[in-house]
Design a protein around this motif. Structure first.
Motif, PDB file in Angstrom:
ATOM      1  N   ASP A 100       0.818  -1.235  -0.018  1.00  0.00           N
ATOM      2  CA  ASP A 100      -0.147   0.057  -0.252  1.00  0.00           C
ATOM      3  C   ASP A 100       0.794   1.250  -0.032  1.00  0.00           C
ATOM      4  O   ASP A 100       0.573   2.286  -0.805  1.00  0.00           O
ATOM      5  CB  ASP A 100      -0.953   0.052   1.185  1.00  0.00           C
ATOM      6  N   PHE A 101       2.133   1.247   0.894  1.00  0.00           N
ATOM      7  CA  PHE A 101       2.823   2.373   0.785  1.00  0.00           C
ATOM      8  C   PHE A 101       3.432   2.735  -0.571  1.00  0.00           C
ATOM      9  O   PHE A 101       3.592   3.943  -0.884  1.00  0.00           O
ATOM     10  CB  PHE A 101       3.725   2.239   2.055  1.00  0.00           C
ATOM     11  N   SER A 102       3.760   1.609  -1.234  1.00  0.00           N
ATOM     12  CA  SER A 102       4.441   1.738  -2.455  1.00  0.00           C
ATOM     13  C   SER A 102       3.620   2.262  -3.533  1.00  0.00           C
ATOM     14  O   SER A 102       4.381   2.789  -4.509  1.00  0.00           O
ATOM     15  CB  SER A 102       5.018   0.241  -2.968  1.00  0.00           C
ATOM     16  N   LYS A 103       2.203   2.473  -3.165  1.00  0.00           N
ATOM     17  CA  LYS A 103       1.498   3.151  -4.292  1.00  0.00           C
ATOM     18  C   LYS A 103       1.371   4.452  -4.257  1.00  0.00           C
ATOM     19  O   LYS A 103       0.885   5.426  -5.174  1.00  0.00           O
ATOM     20  CB  LYS A 103      -0.150   2.503  -4.210  1.00  0.00           C
ATOM     21  N   LEU A 104       1.910   5.110  -2.953  1.00  0.00           N
ATOM     22  CA  LEU A 104       1.954   6.626  -2.929  1.00  0.00           C
ATOM     23  C   LEU A 104       2.586   7.270  -4.057  1.00  0.00           C
ATOM     24  O   LEU A 104       3.819   7.015  -4.317  1.00  0.00           O
ATOM     25  CB  LEU A 104       2.577   7.187  -1.608  1.00  0.00           C
ATOM     26  N   THR A 105       2.296   8.363  -4.585  1.00  0.00           N
ATOM     27  CA  THR A 105       2.877   9.183  -5.443  1.00  0.00           C
ATOM     28  C   THR A 105       4.222  10.057  -4.577  1.00  0.00           C
ATOM     29  O   THR A 105       4.100  10.086  -3.692  1.00  0.00           O
ATOM     30  CB  THR A 105       2.233  10.146  -6.375  1.00  0.00           C
ATOM     31  N   ALA A 106       5.035  10.496  -5.407  1.00  0.00           N
ATOM     32  CA  ALA A 106       6.370  11.132  -4.794  1.00  0.00           C
ATOM     33  C   ALA A 106       5.483  12.387  -4.122  1.00  0.00           C
ATOM     34  O   ALA A 106       5.908  12.739  -3.171  1.00  0.00           O
ATOM     35  CB  ALA A 106       7.046  11.839  -6.026  1.00  0.00           C
ATOM     36  N   GLU A 107       4.686  13.147  -5.032  1.00  0.00           N
ATOM     37  CA  GLU A 107       3.970  14.367  -4.168  1.00  0.00           C
ATOM     38  C   GLU A 107       3.171  14.079  -2.778  1.00  0.00           C
ATOM     39  O   GLU A 107       3.224  14.696  -1.950  1.00  0.00           O
ATOM     40  CB  GLU A 107       3.183  14.899  -5.052  1.00  0.00           C
ATOM     41  N   GLU A 108       2.472  12.949  -2.805  1.00  0.00           N
ATOM     42  CA  GLU A 108       1.856  12.226  -1.804  1.00  0.00           C
ATOM     43  C   GLU A 108       2.866  11.983  -0.611  1.00  0.00           C
ATOM     44  O   GLU A 108       2.566  12.401   0.703  1.00  0.00           O
ATOM     45  CB  GLU A 108       1.027  11.186  -2.008  1.00  0.00           C
ATOM     46  N   PHE A 109       3.821  11.403  -0.931  1.00  0.00           N
ATOM     47  CA  PHE A 109       4.775  11.188   0.093  1.00  0.00           C
ATOM     48  C   PHE A 109       5.630  12.273   0.696  1.00  0.00           C
ATOM     49  O   PHE A 109       5.514  12.614   2.041  1.00  0.00           O
ATOM     50  CB  PHE A 109       6.028  10.256  -0.806  1.00  0.00           C
ATOM     51  N   LEU A 110       5.956  13.442  -0.125  1.00  0.00           N
ATOM     52  CA  LEU A 110       6.558  14.610   0.207  1.00  0.00           C
ATOM     53  C   LEU A 110       5.317  15.393   0.992  1.00  0.00           C
ATOM     54  O   LEU A 110       5.789  16.037   2.075  1.00  0.00           O
ATOM     55  CB  LEU A 110       7.179  15.251  -0.957  1.00  0.00           C
ATOM     56  N   THR A 111       4.286  15.270   0.618  1.00  0.00           N
ATOM     57  CA  THR A 111       3.255  16.159   1.300  1.00  0.00           C
ATOM     58  C   THR A 111       3.096  15.570   2.645  1.00  0.00           C
ATOM     59  O   THR A 111       3.148  16.438   3.625  1.00  0.00           O
ATOM     60  CB  THR A 111       1.824  15.918   0.636  1.00  0.00           C
ATOM     61  N   LEU A 112       3.301  14.298   3.160  1.00  0.00           N
ATOM     62  CA  LEU A 112       3.200  13.656   4.374  1.00  0.00           C
ATOM     63  C   LEU A 112       4.286  14.260   5.223  1.00  0.00           C
ATOM     64  O   LEU A 112       4.244  14.677   6.254  1.00  0.00           O
ATOM     65  CB  LEU A 112       3.039  12.157   4.101  1.00  0.00           C
ATOM     66  N   VAL A 113       5.537  14.168   4.645  1.00  0.00           N
ATOM     67  CA  VAL A 113       6.920  14.506   5.146  1.00  0.00           C
ATOM     68  C   VAL A 113       6.520  15.855   5.647  1.00  0.00           C
ATOM     69  O   VAL A 113       6.767  16.427   6.749  1.00  0.00           O
ATOM     70  CB  VAL A 113       8.065  14.501   4.250  1.00  0.00           C
ATOM     71  N   CYS A 114       6.061  16.833   4.691  1.00  0.00           N
ATOM     72  CA  CYS A 114       6.284  18.141   5.132  1.00  0.00           C
ATOM     73  C   CYS A 114       5.110  18.525   6.087  1.00  0.00           C
ATOM     74  O   CYS A 114       4.893  19.570   6.623  1.00  0.00           O
ATOM     75  CB  CYS A 114       6.142  19.167   3.670  1.00  0.00           C
TER      76      CYS A 114
END
Length: 278
Positions: A100-114
């Motif tokens: 499931d985590f592997s399906k995150l887009t780059a923008e979705e992942f970086l949005t979570l980090v930020c």
């Protein structure tokens, strides 16, 4: 150093107001290339009055997604955390990698980090990629995303660390050299002796030394052979030993008289960078 689960921190962003220097990577072996990225992150945090954060994975994503052959770990969680503490990292965030985590887009992942901290600077390696393959982002795209998500943030990309032969230091190369028994090269790339964490494994006292069954070992082992090594005990003492590594067993034989095996507990076994002596 404080440790967090990535998704838990996303749901409970206790650091959302903290100015942060963040580095992200699959720091599975913490070799000299990984350490260069993390040290630069810690250095920038100190220079800019920030706190430092390492975001990494509990499992190698490429192995989980089968784009890379599976191998046992190069370091235990305890070893990795100790190295990060020694470097001076303030926060460790671990991603429980899944399909499931592997399906995150780059923008979705970086949005979570930020969202769970205020990113002032991000440090990544030259080969950094994040997000699902169809929408992954490398260092160039990373700056573009951050310009929207955290407008003041900058990206730093330390150069690759090369071996004496001019190869790029990588976990893949460390594993290759370890499986070949080239401990000198392994130690050079790690910046430390290759070490097994023995804390979690039961041993049997034999007349010559301590016997371990290696089937349950989580770390990658060098080839069968007899190795010079040092055994660290829980009381802080260090014993010179010979490590007799077989197909299924590891026999640790002290060079001198046996230590007080009833009182002491084994902690780490460090292979000396001299290769097999058998």
């Amino acid at each position: 150093m404080k440790r967090y689960d990535f998704m838990h921190l996303s749901a409970h962003p206790v650091l959302w107001q903290q100015d942060m220097a963040v580095c992200i990577g699959v720091f599975d072996g913490l070799h000299s290339g990984h350490q260069a990225i993390i040290r630069r992150c810690v250095e920038l945090a100190a220079q800019q009055g920030l706190e430092s954060m390492v975001i990494t994975f509990d499992k190698n994503p490429k192995m989980i997604m089968k784009s890379q052959p599976y191998h046992s770990k190069l370091a235990s969680e305890s070893q990795i955390e100790q190295i990060l503490v020694n470097i001076g990292v303030d926060h460790l965030v671990v991603i429980d990698f899944s399909a499931d985590f592997s399906k995150l887009t780059a923008e979705e992942f970086l949005t979570l980090v930020c969202a769970f901290c205020h990113v002032n600077v991000m440090v990544v390696g030259e080969d950094f990629r994040c997000g699902a393959p169809v929408s992954s982002a490398g260092p160039v795209q990373l700056q573009e995303y951050l310009s929207r998500l955290s407008p003041e943030a900058t990206v730093e990309i330390p150069p690759f660390v090369l071996t004496a032969d001019g190869e790029i230091t990588s976990s893949t190369l460390v594993r290759k050299k370890l499986l070949e028994g080239a401990l000198e090269e392994v130690q050079s790339m790690l910046g430390r002796p290759y070490e097994l964490d023995l804390v979690a494994y039961p041993s049997k006292f034999m007349e010559k030394g301590l016997l371990y069954r290696t089937a349950s070992f989580m770390q990658l082992l060098p080839p069968v052979g007899v190795y010079e090594a040092q055994l660290s005990l829980s009381d802080g003492s260090v014993v010179d030993v010979h490590a007799h590594l077989g197909e299924d067993e590891l026999l640790i034989v002290p060079d001198q008289a046996m230590w007080d095996w009833i009182a002491a507990r084994t902690k780490r076994l460090s292979f000396r960078a001299k290769g097999s002596i058998s």
